[in-house]
Design a protein around this motif. Structure first.
Motif, PDB file in Angstrom:
ATOM      1  N   ALA A   1      11.293  48.113   4.932  1.00 49.49           N
ATOM      2  CA  ALA A   1       9.841  48.274   4.834  1.00 49.49           C
ATOM      3  C   ALA A   1       9.150  46.946   4.566  1.00 49.49           C
ATOM      4  N   LEU A   2       9.783  46.064   3.786  1.00 47.20           N
ATOM      5  CA  LEU A   2       9.162  44.786   3.427  1.00 47.20           C
ATOM      6  C   LEU A   2       9.678  43.631   4.272  1.00 47.20           C
ATOM      7  N   ASP A   3      10.459  43.948   5.309  1.00 46.13           N
ATOM      8  CA  ASP A   3      11.002  42.923   6.209  1.00 46.13           C
ATOM      9  C   ASP A   3      11.709  41.834   5.404  1.00 46.13           C
TER      10      ASP A   3
ATOM     11  N   LEU B   1       5.043  47.817  -6.912  1.00 48.65           N
ATOM     12  CA  LEU B   1       3.755  47.535  -6.266  1.00 48.65           C
ATOM     13  C   LEU B   1       3.843  46.391  -5.264  1.00 48.65           C
ATOM     14  N   ALA B   2       5.033  45.837  -5.066  1.00 52.03           N
ATOM     15  CA  ALA B   2       5.190  44.659  -4.207  1.00 52.03           C
ATOM     16  C   ALA B   2       4.835  44.965  -2.762  1.00 52.03           C
ATOM     17  N   GLN B   3       4.152  43.994  -2.135  1.00 57.53           N
ATOM     18  CA  GLN B   3       3.825  44.092  -0.713  1.00 57.53           C
ATOM     19  C   GLN B   3       4.712  43.192   0.137  1.00 57.53           C
ATOM     20  N   HIS B   4       5.465  42.303  -0.527  1.00 57.83           N
ATOM     21  CA  HIS B   4       6.342  41.378   0.170  1.00 57.83           C
ATOM     22  C   HIS B   4       7.663  41.306  -0.579  1.00 57.83           C
TER      23      HIS B   4
ATOM     24  N   LEU C   1       9.048  41.468  -4.701  1.00 53.65           N
ATOM     25  CA  LEU C   1       9.985  42.466  -5.206  1.00 53.65           C
ATOM     26  C   LEU C   1      11.176  41.804  -5.902  1.00 53.65           C
TER      27      LEU C   1
ATOM     28  N   ARG D   1       8.486  53.430  -3.490  1.00 56.96           N
ATOM     29  CA  ARG D   1       7.869  52.780  -4.654  1.00 56.96           C
ATOM     30  C   ARG D   1       8.069  53.582  -5.939  1.00 56.96           C
TER      31      ARG D   1
END
Length: 453
Positions: free
Chosen positions: A53-55, A107-110, A114, A177
């Motif tokens: 999901a976060l590549d 909550l990490a987007q990248h 994380l 999450r």
């Protein structure tokens, strides 16, 4: 007022770890252990989805190795603070780092964010684990400590059985999450139960924080462990260029952080601490490769391979329960010796799964025996560490016990992973044999060291 109000001298002989004076403390500690275990196992099951999901597949290994590395810093600082000021401060600070790490990761987007959250989690988890050990030493009489550590083992067993399945359901129906965000909701009430006990054992004489030298050696060990873990994912000269200096740095930092004589296997407490790292490396080294062997070489599904690991967890719990309740009068040395021998036999039987003609039940029985041996060894070493430590050194020695495990397991997994990766293009079966041979050698060394405690 004494700093040990629940000492062996004042504890009624009929007390249990769930008697009124200990109940809240026992429930709170076991709940924290269980939540840590669930989080570790659930994240392991959810991480493939997270990385996709976060590549962030390139940082996949670091998301696991990072927590182990930063836990070294948490363990070291918590051990010194606990001896100087009592376990309350390091426990609350550790809990804050642990929860902050979970929130950052959830909550990490990248992927780099994380990983940062995972580093904070490791820092907090290391501090919490040492603080709980010190709390056991300060709150419980010596006769009850084996049962407390048996309860800690039980706190790991249930999550090992249901954690991956629950994690899968959370990922499927709520999103990955919540694997991170749900744990703080339960961790805070569990820690709240420990407030009365933490107030009672708080050291009255406040001392200075751990010295800069200790912090530097702990940070150096963490960085070396990270470098070793990264190097283990490489191949050829790159792997050697990273792993050799990392291994040397780990040895130097371990020499500075562990009690004198640990690396030389000196009799008494140094051998107790060394045995924790040796036995844990043998067990977790096998555990890391067993699912791969069962799925790739014997054709088991991921579910059935997970069930096989659960058999080891059940064996661990059975051994831990026995050492805490056995009435045969076995000494700790006898329990350690028996556990190490069981591990040797169990690893040999487990390795037989490599032969297609060997019944699978024999290998699974071997893994159960290996877990049974660890169940006898693991809590016995915790009991011995507290028994051989004066109250003013329980924090430092509990920290050293867990540091020994963290450093040894990190080294073993990195080196064995590198060896196995190298053998993939040559002879996979030989690669497995080399790995299980190394773990059997560590288990055999455990037999020797167990005689030196």
């Amino acid at each position: 007022m004494s700093s040990e109000p629940l000492s062996a001298a004042t504890a009624p002989s009929g007390d249990s770890i769930l008697s009124p004076r200990y109940r809240a403390t026992t429930v709170g500690m076991v709940a924290l252990v269980s939540l840590h275990a669930f989080e570790a196992l659930a994240v392991a099951a959810a991480m493939p989805t997270v990385a996709t999901a976060l590549d962030g597949l390139r940082l996949y290994a670091l998301s696991f190795g990072g927590t182990l590395a930063t836990s070294v810093i948490g363990m070291t600082l918590a051990g010194r603070w606990s001896d100087q000021q009592g376990p309350a401060r390091p426990l609350w600070l550790g809990l804050a780092c642990f929860i902050a790490g979970l929130l950052v990761a959830g909550l990490a987007q990248h992927m780099p964010v994380l990983v940062l959250g995972r580093l904070l989690q490791g820092l907090g988890a290391g501090a919490i684990s040492v603080s709980l050990y010190v709390l056991v030493g300060r709150c419980y009489p010596e006769a009850l400590r084996p049962r407390v550590f048996a309860a800690f083992s039980a706190g790991w067993v249930v999550p090992s059985l249901v954690g991956p399945a629950i994690s899968g359901l959370i990922v499927q129906h709520l999103g990955w999450r919540w694997v991170f965000l749900a744990v703080p909701l339960l961790a805070l009430p569990a820690a709240w139960l420990l407030r009365p006990a933490l107030r009672q054992v708080q050291t009255r004489t406040q001392a200075a924080a751990p010295g800069n030298a200790v912090v530097r050696w702990a940070a150096g060990a963490a960085l070396a462990a990270l470098l070793l873990y990264v190097g283990g994912q490489q191949t050829g000269l790159v792997a050697a260029a990273l792993m050799l200096p990392a291994t040397l740095a780990l040895l130097l930092c371990s020499w500075k952080l562990l009690p004198a004589g640990t690396l030389q296997l000196r009799r008494g407490l140094p051998s107790v601490i060394a045995l924790r790292g040796i036995a844990a490396s043998a067990f977790f080294g096998c555990e890391a490769f067993l699912p791969l062997l069962l799925q790739r070489e014997r054709g088991l599904s991921p579910l059935l391979a997970g069930v096989a690991l659960s058999l080891g967890a059940l064996g661990w719990f059975s051994g831990s329960w026995f050492q805490g309740h056995q009435g045969q009068g076995w000494s700790r040395r006898q329990l350690l010796h028996a556990g190490a021998l069981l591990m040797c036999g169990g690893i040999i039987a487990t390795a037989l799964a490599l032969q297609p003609g060997v019944p699978l039940w024999l290998a699974l029985g071997g893994w159960t025996l290996t877990g049974l041996g660890m169940g006898l060894i693991y809590p016995s070493l915790s009991v011995l560490t507290l028994s051989l430590s004066p109250p003013a050194q329980q924090g430092a020695n509990s920290s050293a016990l867990q540091l020994s495990e963290a450093l040894a397991v990190a080294t073993t997994l990195a080196v064995s992973g590198s060896v196995f990766a190298m053998m993939l293009g040559v002879d996979v079966v030989l690669g497995y044999l080399l790995i299980f041979g190394v773990m059997l050698g560590l288990a055999a060394l455990s037999v020797v060291v167990a005689r030196r405690v």
